[in-house]
Design a protein around this motif. Structure first.
Motif, PDB file in Angstrom:
ATOM      1  N   ASN A 112       0.843  -1.196   0.000  1.00 33.95           N
ATOM      2  CA  ASN A 112       0.000   0.000   0.000  1.00 33.95           C
ATOM      3  C   ASN A 112       0.876   1.243   0.000  1.00 33.95           C
ATOM      4  N   PHE A 113       0.662   2.106  -0.961  1.00 35.26           N
ATOM      5  CA  PHE A 113       1.351   3.391  -0.997  1.00 35.26           C
ATOM      6  C   PHE A 113       0.524   4.357  -1.829  1.00 35.26           C
ATOM      7  N   LYS A 114       0.777   5.631  -1.636  1.00 32.13           N
ATOM      8  CA  LYS A 114       0.067   6.669  -2.383  1.00 32.13           C
ATOM      9  C   LYS A 114       1.033   7.331  -3.349  1.00 32.13           C
ATOM     10  N   VAL A 115       0.555   7.602  -4.531  1.00 27.74           N
ATOM     11  CA  VAL A 115       1.355   8.323  -5.523  1.00 27.74           C
ATOM     12  C   VAL A 115       1.149   9.809  -5.259  1.00 27.74           C
ATOM     13  N   PRO A 116       2.222  10.537  -4.867  1.00 26.38           N
ATOM     14  CA  PRO A 116       2.059  11.964  -4.582  1.00 26.38           C
ATOM     15  C   PRO A 116       1.880  12.769  -5.865  1.00 26.38           C
ATOM     16  N   VAL A 117       0.856  13.581  -5.904  1.00 26.89           N
ATOM     17  CA  VAL A 117       0.563  14.400  -7.084  1.00 26.89           C
ATOM     18  C   VAL A 117       0.374  15.843  -6.631  1.00 26.89           C
ATOM     19  N   PHE A 118       1.023  16.756  -7.333  1.00 30.41           N
ATOM     20  CA  PHE A 118       0.887  18.190  -7.071  1.00 30.41           C
ATOM     21  C   PHE A 118       0.448  18.863  -8.364  1.00 30.41           C
ATOM     22  N   GLU A 119      -0.165  20.001  -8.258  1.00 29.69           N
ATOM     23  CA  GLU A 119      -0.770  20.647  -9.426  1.00 29.69           C
ATOM     24  C   GLU A 119       0.054  21.777 -10.041  1.00 29.69           C
ATOM     25  N   SER A 120       0.887  22.452  -9.269  1.00 29.73           N
ATOM     26  CA  SER A 120       1.509  23.691  -9.748  1.00 29.73           C
ATOM     27  C   SER A 120       2.532  23.477 -10.853  1.00 29.73           C
ATOM     28  N   GLY A 121       3.155  22.301 -10.928  1.00 28.73           N
ATOM     29  CA  GLY A 121       4.094  22.010 -12.007  1.00 28.73           C
ATOM     30  C   GLY A 121       5.410  22.755 -11.929  1.00 28.73           C
ATOM     31  N   ASP A 122       5.678  23.442 -10.836  1.00 26.25           N
ATOM     32  CA  ASP A 122       6.921  24.196 -10.720  1.00 26.25           C
ATOM     33  C   ASP A 122       7.992  23.369 -10.010  1.00 26.25           C
ATOM     34  N   VAL A 123       9.172  23.953  -9.836  1.00 26.61           N
ATOM     35  CA  VAL A 123      10.272  23.239  -9.183  1.00 26.61           C
ATOM     36  C   VAL A 123       9.891  22.894  -7.743  1.00 26.61           C
ATOM     37  N   PHE A 124       9.120  23.762  -7.098  1.00 25.48           N
ATOM     38  CA  PHE A 124       8.667  23.456  -5.741  1.00 25.48           C
ATOM     39  C   PHE A 124       7.819  22.186  -5.731  1.00 25.48           C
ATOM     40  N   ALA A 125       6.923  22.047  -6.697  1.00 25.37           N
ATOM     41  CA  ALA A 125       6.094  20.836  -6.772  1.00 25.37           C
ATOM     42  C   ALA A 125       6.960  19.603  -7.025  1.00 25.37           C
ATOM     43  N   ARG A 126       7.976  19.724  -7.876  1.00 26.59           N
ATOM     44  CA  ARG A 126       8.870  18.584  -8.121  1.00 26.59           C
ATOM     45  C   ARG A 126       9.640  18.230  -6.840  1.00 26.59           C
ATOM     46  N   PHE A 127      10.055  19.257  -6.106  1.00 25.93           N
ATOM     47  CA  PHE A 127      10.724  19.038  -4.818  1.00 25.93           C
ATOM     48  C   PHE A 127       9.781  18.310  -3.848  1.00 25.93           C
ATOM     49  N   MET A 128       8.541  18.769  -3.773  1.00 27.64           N
ATOM     50  CA  MET A 128       7.595  18.166  -2.837  1.00 27.64           C
ATOM     51  C   MET A 128       7.224  16.737  -3.242  1.00 27.64           C
ATOM     52  N   VAL A 129       7.186  16.458  -4.542  1.00 27.42           N
ATOM     53  CA  VAL A 129       6.973  15.067  -4.979  1.00 27.42           C
ATOM     54  C   VAL A 129       8.089  14.207  -4.411  1.00 27.42           C
ATOM     55  N   ARG A 130       9.332  14.684  -4.512  1.00 31.12           N
ATOM     56  CA  ARG A 130      10.473  13.926  -3.981  1.00 31.12           C
ATOM     57  C   ARG A 130      10.369  13.738  -2.471  1.00 31.12           C
TER      58      ARG A 130
END
Length: 178
Positions: free
Chosen positions: A69-87
Motif C-alpha cells: 500500500n502506498f500513495k502516488v504523490p501528485v501536485f498541481e503547480s508544475g513548478d520546481v517546488f512541486a517537483r521538490f515536494m513530490v520527492r
C-alpha cells in the motif's frame, strides 16, 4: 534505522521549507502546465508535479506491488517546488514501503535458482518499472542459441527532457535549479 532516518529527514525538510530564499527560488520557477506534461507524455516526478498521476508501480503492478500500500504523490503547480515536494513525499512513501515489505518477507531460507533461462528464438519480453526519474521500459527479443537479438531501453529522461525548453520559458537561468 528507518524510524531514525524518518525523524532526521523530517527535520531536514522542515529546515528547507522554512528558508524563504529557497522557497523564492522554487515556487513558480520552471512551471510545466498539466496540458504540456500530458502532450509530451511526461512520466515520474515531472508528471506527478504537473498534476498527472502516473506511476509504473500502480499502472503496471507486478505481484510485489499488488501487495504493497502506498500513495502516488501528485501536485498541481508544475513548478520546481512541486517537483521538490513530490520527492519529499516519495521519501516518506519509501519508508512505509520498506517497512511493509520487511513485514511481508516470508520466513526461512532464500530460494534462488541457478538454472539458466532458455529463450525461444523470436520470443519477446516487455518490462515497465518505476525508476527514480520515472517509467523505464525494456523491450527484448531473443535470438538464436539463447542470445539476445534486440534490446531497447527507454529511460524516463527520454520523455521528460523535451519539456525543459517549455519549463524554462520566462525564467532567469541562474534561478532555475535543474
Amino acid at each position: 534505522f528507518l524510524d531514525v532516518f524518518g525523524r532526521d529527514f523530517e527535520e531536514f525538510v522542515e529546515v528547507l521549507l522554512s528558508s524563504s530564499s529557497l522557497l523564492d527560488r522554487l515556487e513558480t520557477t520552471g512551471r510545466l502546465k498539466t496540458k504540456t506534461a500530458l502532450d509530451y507524455n511526461t512520466v515520474g516526478y515531472v508528471a506527478r508535479a504537473s498534476g498527472l498521476k502516473r506511476d509504473a508501480r500502480q499502472d503496471f503492478p507486478n505481484e510485489f506491488w499488488r501487495g504493497i500500500n502506498f500513495k502516488v504523490p501528485v501536485f498541481e503547480s508544475g513548478d520546481v517546488f512541486a517537483r521538490f515536494m513530490v520527492r519529499v513525499e516519495e521519501v516518506r512513501q519509501s519508508i512505509g514501503i520498506i517497512k511493509e515489505a520487511l513485514k511481508q518477507l516470508p520466513k526461512g531460507e532464500s530460494v534462488l535458482s541457478n538454472q539458466p533461462i532458455k529463450f525461444e528464438e523470436g520470443a519477446v519480453a516487455i518490462s515497465i518499472v518505476e525508476g527514480w526519474r520515472g517509467e523505464i521500459a525494456h523491450y527484448v527479443v531473443a535470438g538464436k542459441g539463447n542470445t539476445l537479438r534486440r534490446v531497447k531501453v527507454r529511460d524516463a529522461s527520454f520523455l521528460n527532457w523535451p519539456t525543459l525548453p517549455r519549463a524554462i520559458l520566462n525564467n532567469i537561468v541562474p534561478d532555475f535549479p535543474l
